[in-house]
Design a protein around this motif. Sequence first.
Motif, short mmCIF file in Angstrom:
data_model
loop_
_atom_site.label_atom_id
_atom_site.label_comp_id
_atom_site.label_asym_id
_atom_site.label_seq_id
_atom_site.Cartn_x
_atom_site.Cartn_y
_atom_site.Cartn_z
N SER A 1 0.55 11.54 -15.86
CA SER A 1 -0.86 11.73 -16.19
C SER A 1 -1.62 10.44 -15.88
N LEU A 2 -2.69 10.57 -15.11
CA LEU A 2 -3.46 9.38 -14.73
C LEU A 2 -4.77 9.28 -15.49
N GLY A 3 -4.98 10.21 -16.43
CA GLY A 3 -6.15 10.11 -17.30
C GLY A 3 -7.46 10.39 -16.58
N PRO A 4 -8.58 9.90 -17.13
CA PRO A 4 -9.89 10.25 -16.58
C PRO A 4 -10.21 9.58 -15.24
N TYR A 5 -9.39 8.61 -14.83
CA TYR A 5 -9.70 7.87 -13.58
C TYR A 5 -8.77 8.23 -12.43
N THR A 6 -8.22 9.44 -12.49
CA THR A 6 -7.28 9.91 -11.46
C THR A 6 -7.83 9.73 -10.05
N SER A 7 -9.12 10.09 -9.87
CA SER A 7 -9.68 10.05 -8.52
C SER A 7 -9.69 8.61 -7.96
N PHE A 8 -9.99 7.62 -8.82
CA PHE A 8 -10.02 6.22 -8.36
C PHE A 8 -8.61 5.76 -7.95
N ILE A 9 -7.61 6.16 -8.74
CA ILE A 9 -6.23 5.72 -8.47
C ILE A 9 -5.69 6.40 -7.20
N THR A 10 -5.85 7.72 -7.12
CA THR A 10 -5.30 8.43 -5.96
C THR A 10 -6.04 8.04 -4.67
N THR A 11 -7.35 7.82 -4.77
CA THR A 11 -8.10 7.40 -3.57
C THR A 11 -7.60 6.04 -3.08
N SER A 12 -7.33 5.13 -4.02
CA SER A 12 -6.84 3.79 -3.64
C SER A 12 -5.51 3.91 -2.89
N TYR A 13 -4.56 4.66 -3.47
CA TYR A 13 -3.24 4.79 -2.84
C TYR A 13 -3.34 5.52 -1.49
N ALA A 14 -4.20 6.55 -1.44
CA ALA A 14 -4.35 7.30 -0.19
C ALA A 14 -4.94 6.42 0.91
N LEU A 15 -5.93 5.59 0.55
CA LEU A 15 -6.56 4.70 1.53
C LEU A 15 -5.55 3.68 2.08
N VAL A 16 -4.75 3.11 1.18
CA VAL A 16 -3.74 2.13 1.62
C VAL A 16 -2.76 2.82 2.57
N ALA A 17 -2.32 4.03 2.20
CA ALA A 17 -1.37 4.76 3.04
C ALA A 17 -1.96 5.04 4.42
N ILE A 18 -3.23 5.46 4.45
CA ILE A 18 -3.88 5.79 5.73
C ILE A 18 -4.01 4.54 6.61
N VAL A 19 -4.50 3.45 6.03
CA VAL A 19 -4.72 2.24 6.83
C VAL A 19 -3.39 1.67 7.34
N VAL A 20 -2.36 1.66 6.49
CA VAL A 20 -1.05 1.15 6.92
C VAL A 20 -0.48 2.04 8.04
N LEU A 21 -0.63 3.35 7.86
CA LEU A 21 -0.14 4.30 8.87
C LEU A 21 -0.87 4.09 10.20
N LEU A 22 -2.21 3.90 10.13
CA LEU A 22 -2.99 3.67 11.35
C LEU A 22 -2.55 2.38 12.05
N LEU A 23 -2.26 1.34 11.24
CA LEU A 23 -1.79 0.07 11.82
C LEU A 23 -0.48 0.28 12.58
N ILE A 24 0.45 1.00 11.93
CA ILE A 24 1.76 1.25 12.55
C ILE A 24 1.59 2.04 13.85
N LEU A 25 0.76 3.11 13.79
CA LEU A 25 0.56 3.96 14.97
C LEU A 25 -0.12 3.17 16.10
N TRP A 26 -1.08 2.32 15.74
CA TRP A 26 -1.81 1.53 16.75
C TRP A 26 -0.84 0.56 17.44
N ILE A 27 0.00 -0.10 16.66
CA ILE A 27 0.94 -1.07 17.25
C ILE A 27 1.98 -0.35 18.12
N ALA A 28 2.44 0.82 17.66
CA ALA A 28 3.43 1.59 18.44
C ALA A 28 2.79 2.08 19.75
N ALA A 29 1.54 2.54 19.67
CA ALA A 29 0.86 3.04 20.88
C ALA A 29 0.61 1.90 21.86
N ASP A 30 0.24 0.73 21.34
CA ASP A 30 -0.01 -0.44 22.19
C ASP A 30 1.28 -0.83 22.92
#
Lengths: 250, 60
Positions: B4-33
């Motif tokens: 249970s993440l309480g009343p601030y679930t959206s802030f916590i999940t958005t933070s983790y999702a953003l980190v995952a997306i940016v790290v994934l994009l970095l990995i894909l960009w370096i692999a494509a390069d």
Amino acid sequence: MTLIDLANPTRFLSLTARVLPWLAALTAILLAVGLYQSAMAPDDYQQGATVKIMFIHVPNAWLSMFVWGVMSIASLGTLVWRHPLADVAAKAAAPIGAAFTFLALVTGSLWGRPMWGTYWEWDARLTSVLILFLMYLGLIALWRAVDDPSRAARAAAVLTLVGAINLPIIKFSVDWWNTLHQGASVIRMGGPSMDRSFLIPLLVMAVAFSLLFVTLHLAAMRNEILRRRVRSLQMMQASRVTLANEVGAT
Amino acid sequence: MTMSLGPYTSFITTSYALVAIVVLLLILWIAADYRTQKARLRELEASGITRRSGRGATDF
């Protein structure tokens, strides 16, 4: 293999090819362990579940400064020792550092809204980190604007060393000025002030993100070396075409 | 076991999702390069342009 052997790009590429799969696997394992520990960490008595944002915000914030530190050492390597891989290392690190800084800013903002009541405040810590992010973007733009890599490297090295002044400002901003941001709670005189239930997942995540940086940095350096090989071969190709045209004309 | 993440679930999940997306994009960009640079080197070698050392440009 000694450090001087790594000055040879071909040897560096060979080492990278052997090390990268192991580093990537270790990073993935540590990230999985860190994420599990972060999920299982208890709620903070004041911050509730939002303390979980700390496990990703703090490693990104540390790395935003650490990467600039790495680039500063590499810049010294470019200007003082003219090490052949120094500017490759600095150039390859910049986009990764910019990404970590962006994540530190955004996760900090998302943590700040429920805890401080605002996404953003123009205080010393937040503003100095924003300046760091803009400096990363400026460096990336500089490298892209200058065609000759060696000229770009020297200009970027000077800019990087000047920008390093911002690192102690970021670190001590919470002590020098009144800010919304809390003071240091891990790297401080007298040891960490944080409970072990938060400290251990945080340290595991910090090591995992540091390994992620090392892995991505080595891979990006490998790409940069290959890009320079492409450039030198294209120049050879262009000079052959020019020579052939001149011979044909006479 | 549910978390249970309480009343601030959206802030916590958005933070983790953003980190995952940016790290994934970095990995894909370096692999494509990496793929792009290797493909360019192979093209140049195929057109007869070789390094002064005589070694293949994609040899490590």
